[in-house]
Design an enzyme around this catalytic site. Structure first.
Site, PDB file in Angstrom:
ATOM      1  N   THR A 117      34.805  45.660  38.787  1.00 33.02           N
ATOM      2  CA  THR A 117      36.187  45.553  38.344  1.00 33.02           C
ATOM      3  C   THR A 117      36.331  44.607  37.163  1.00 33.02           C
ATOM      4  O   THR A 117      35.570  43.620  37.051  1.00 33.02           O
ATOM      5  CB  THR A 117      37.043  45.013  39.512  1.00 33.02           C
ATOM      6  OG1 THR A 117      38.314  44.623  39.003  1.00 33.02           O
ATOM      7  CG2 THR A 117      36.418  43.791  40.170  1.00 33.02           C
ATOM      8  N   TYR A 142      38.974  38.536  45.535  1.00 35.37           N
ATOM      9  CA  TYR A 142      38.574  39.920  45.272  1.00 35.37           C
ATOM     10  C   TYR A 142      37.558  39.977  44.125  1.00 35.37           C
ATOM     11  O   TYR A 142      36.459  40.522  44.272  1.00 35.37           O
ATOM     12  CB  TYR A 142      39.804  40.777  44.935  1.00 35.37           C
ATOM     13  CG  TYR A 142      39.448  42.133  44.389  1.00 35.37           C
ATOM     14  CD1 TYR A 142      38.858  43.095  45.195  1.00 35.37           C
ATOM     15  CD2 TYR A 142      39.669  42.442  43.051  1.00 35.37           C
ATOM     16  CE1 TYR A 142      38.501  44.336  44.679  1.00 35.37           C
ATOM     17  CE2 TYR A 142      39.323  43.677  42.533  1.00 35.37           C
ATOM     18  CZ  TYR A 142      38.742  44.615  43.346  1.00 35.37           C
ATOM     19  OH  TYR A 142      38.379  45.837  42.831  1.00 35.37           O
TER      20      TYR A 142
END
Ligand code: UDP
Length: 333
Positions: A117, A142
């Site tokens: 990501t 995350y």
């Protein structure tokens, strides 16, 4: 010979499954159906309900289906949730990925493609596109849980005969052009999905989160990539690794940005609905601009087929209409 797709019942994973099947591959999907939906998995794939950290199950799938390549999508993806419940993210993303990689090494898997990501970059600051080599500084559990997985893969690939592709996703949107899959999560918060739902009257109005950013129109800029182009990028990386190419880490975006106001204007134009929009405060943790430096993936032969914001919005809109019909049928049962 099969490709194992973990998280293949999720939004991006299900599009990967379509891409592989359409290319004539044998596909095994492993998904625990916590956030995924089995009805998103094309029936040509073999579906197995289960957890990627179930070593015995993964070992059996690798052996039974002659799995040489694994594409790993399974994981948790909600950034604010990761702040409140970091251990969930280190379990589902970092620890589960470690166990999966271990089973892959033991089973002789040759190629491992990992969903990472742009969150690994953190608040990079400026309006310039972000290249893969900028310093990594994730600001959420995350992002850190994903970066740790990237590091593990690099260490494992240095010690074992496994090659990897790390793909760092930017803002993924749209749906399969044939509407075989799309974003089906009920409580989705992503801009294009929210705007399309507002146009369809599923929400009374929507809000722009922040209008005082240092961007041309004051709203945040993002690189929205069509989910089918993203799946195709994985196909390019898989072909590269199969041809004996070295491990790679690649941004997946188009290298151009649209502001929140641009997106809302496009949704209004595509749908023909002038829905109500309020202009609100900034949302915590939003960087002003994140656009992919995307030369590397393009140099590998990736040619996007859907790099048009109107096409992305139209696909999201058509998919949302399909979901409405589906939900109506479910309700009337
Ligand atoms: N956004 C917004 N209103 C919404 C949803 C999102 O203004 O209802 C903004 C958000 O603040 C961000 C951009 O749209 O600047 C993209 O947000 P999204 O949640 O789609 O993806 P993110 O970039 O956070 O991963």
């Amino acid at each position: 010979m099969s490709v194992l797709v973990t998280g293949g019942a999720g939004y991006i994973g299900s599009h990967m499954v379509l891409n592989l099947l359409d290319a004539g591959e044998e596909v095994v999907v492993l998904d625990a159906l916590i956030t995924g939906f089995q009805w998103l998995v094309d029936s040509r794939a073999r579906f197995v309900a289960g957890n990627v950290a179930d070593t015995e199950l993964v070992a059996r799938l690798i052996a039974e289906h002659d799995v040489r390549s694994v594409i790993h999508f399974a994981g948790s993806v909600v950034v604010p949730e990761s702040v409140g419940n970091p251990l969930k993210y280190y379990a589902n993303n970092t620890a589960a990925t470690r166990t999966l990689i271990e089973a892959c090494v033991a089973g002789g898997v040759e190629h491992f493609i990992f969903s990472s990501t742009a969150a690994v970059y953190g608040l990079v600051g400026g309006l310039e596109p972000v290249g893969e080599d900028v310093p990594l500084a994730p600001i959420s559990p995350y992002g850190r849980s994903k970066l740790m997985s990237e590091w593990m893969l690099a260490d494992v690939a240095a010690a074992h005969p496994l090659k990897f592709g790390v793909l760092r996703y930017f803002n993924v949107a749209g749906a399969d052009p044939q509407l075989r899959s799309g974003q089906a999560t009920a409580e989705a918060t992503h801009l294009i999905k929210v705007a399309v739902q507002t146009a369809l009257g599923l929400r009374p109005s929507m809000s722009v989160f922040g209008t005082d950013y240092p961007t041309p129109d004051g709203t945040c800029v993002r690189d929205y990539i069509h989910v089918s182009d993203l799946a195709a990028a994985h196909g390019v990386v898989l072909a590269h690794l199969r041809a004996g190419g070295e491990s790679v880490t690649l941004n997946c975006g188009y290298g151009r940005g649209f502001s929140v106001d641009d997106v809302i204007a496009e949704v209004k134009a595509v749908t023909g609905v002038d829905f109500p929009v309020t202009r609100g405060d900034r949302r915590a943790g939003d960087p002003a601009s994140i656009v992919a430096g995307a030369e590397r993936i393009r140099a590998m032969g990736w040619v996007p087929a859907h790099d048009h914001l109107d096409e992305i919005v139209a696909a999201a809109h058509a998919w949302e209409q399909k979901l409405m019909v589906r939900n109506d049928i479910d309700r009337s049962r």
